[in-house]
Design a protein around this motif. Structure first.
Motif: not given
Length: 168
Positions: A110-113, A118-123
């Motif tokens: 769940a934390i990795v997901g 968050a990474f995809a949102g920032m990109r």
């Protein structure tokens, strides 16, 4: 007289030795002194249900039993002594209960997901990449490195270099 009878039952033939009489006297004195002796057979199952006073009594009972010759101890007494000394209770009780590995794995995923989201949102909201990340800029950096003879031993200007240089 009673002690001698107990010793004779322990030694079926011949007269009771002084060691047998002494051992029988100590066991009869011990059992009369501790009227509420807790059985040590299967102590692993009983230990957690005993209150602290009963646990102390069992511990003291086993300490007294261990002072005798170990050859005279029963298997149950030996197992109980080992369990009380080294068993998984008190400070040696396992921290994790059985089946907690799946829970830890699920929370980790769940934390990795969440980190991936968050990474995809920032990109997606990050905008254009910097101009130094373009292929033309990196090729120009390679030409500049060759002109200035950067890293002549292992880098782009060394003999027989076959790497990409600054191009990612």
């Amino acid at each position: 007289m009673n002690t001698l009878r107990v010793a004779r039952t322990l030694q079926p033939r011949g007269l009771a030795s002084s060691q047998m009489v002494a051992r029988a006297a100590s066991t009869t004195a011990h059992t009369s002194a501790a009227s509420s002796v807790i059985p040590v057979s299967n102590i692993e199952a009983q230990w957690e249900t005993l209150n602290s006073k009963e646990q102390t009594e069992v511990y003291e009972q086993l300490l007294e039993a261990q002072k005798r010759d170990w050859k005279t101890l029963s298997i149950d007494e030996k197992k109980a002594a080992y369990y009380i000394s080294f068993g998984p209770h008190g400070p040696r009780k396992p921290v994790d209960e059985p089946g907690s590995g799946l829970k830890v794995f699920g929370l980790t995923m769940a934390i990795v997901g969440a980190a991936g989201v968050a990474f995809a949102g920032m990109r997606s909201f990050g905008g254009e990449p910097p101009k130094t990340m373009t292929k033309e800029w990196q090729e120009a950096s390679n030409e500049l490195a060759r002109e200035e003879k950067q890293n002549p031993l292992t880098g782009i200007t060394s003999e027989g270099y076959k790497g990409k240089g600054h191009v990612a």
